[in-house]
Scaffold this motif. Structure first.
Motif, PDB file in Angstrom:
ATOM      1  N   SER A  24       0.886  -1.090  -0.119  1.00 21.14           N
ATOM      2  CA  SER A  24       0.054   0.013   0.051  1.00 21.14           C
ATOM      3  C   SER A  24       0.926   1.219  -0.138  1.00 21.14           C
ATOM      4  O   SER A  24       2.141   1.195  -0.077  1.00 21.14           O
ATOM      5  CB  SER A  24      -1.000  -0.007   1.099  1.00 21.14           C
ATOM      6  N   SER A  25       0.342   2.489   0.137  1.00 18.21           N
ATOM      7  CA  SER A  25       1.118   3.567   0.176  1.00 18.21           C
ATOM      8  C   SER A  25       2.003   3.625   1.427  1.00 18.21           C
ATOM      9  O   SER A  25       2.965   4.257   1.466  1.00 18.21           O
ATOM     10  CB  SER A  25       0.231   4.850  -0.118  1.00 18.21           C
ATOM     11  N   ARG A  28       5.396  -1.788   2.492  1.00 21.00           N
ATOM     12  CA  ARG A  28       5.807  -2.468   1.328  1.00 21.00           C
ATOM     13  C   ARG A  28       4.924  -3.795   1.129  1.00 21.00           C
ATOM     14  O   ARG A  28       4.586  -4.456   2.079  1.00 21.00           O
ATOM     15  CB  ARG A  28       7.439  -2.640   1.634  1.00 21.00           C
TER      16      ARG A  28
END
Length: 87
Positions: A24-25, A28
């Motif tokens: 996701s933002s 990792r």
């Protein structure tokens, strides 16, 4: 659905690797997923001399699966046979 389910469609995906976190933002991606089932075997229902039985499946992004019985590597067939036998 069985313990060693090999069909991704039953797990709501098109391929088994989809159960592995893609990232996701904020985090990792990872290269494997692992799940463990813990059974209380105080009554000896499972034919194994342990009070607690832990069955684990580890799936890598490459598609390889590993199975463990109380942290010892084993075959999926060993787990299936154990669960099938009457206690």
């Amino acid at each position: 659905m069985g313990v060693g389910e090999q069909r991704a469609r039953l797990l709501r995906g098109s391929k088994m690797e989809e159960v592995i976190f893609q990232g996701s933002s904020a985090r990792r991606p990872v290269n494997l997923a692992e799940v463990s089932l813990h059974f209380d075997n105080d009554d000896g229902a499972l034919p194994i001399p342990f009070q607690e039985v832990v069955i684990t499946r580890r799936l890598s992004r490459s598609g390889e699966s590993e199975y463990f019985l109380n942290r010892a590597p084993c075959r999926l067939r060993d787990i299936a046979d154990m669960l099938r036998e009457p206690g």
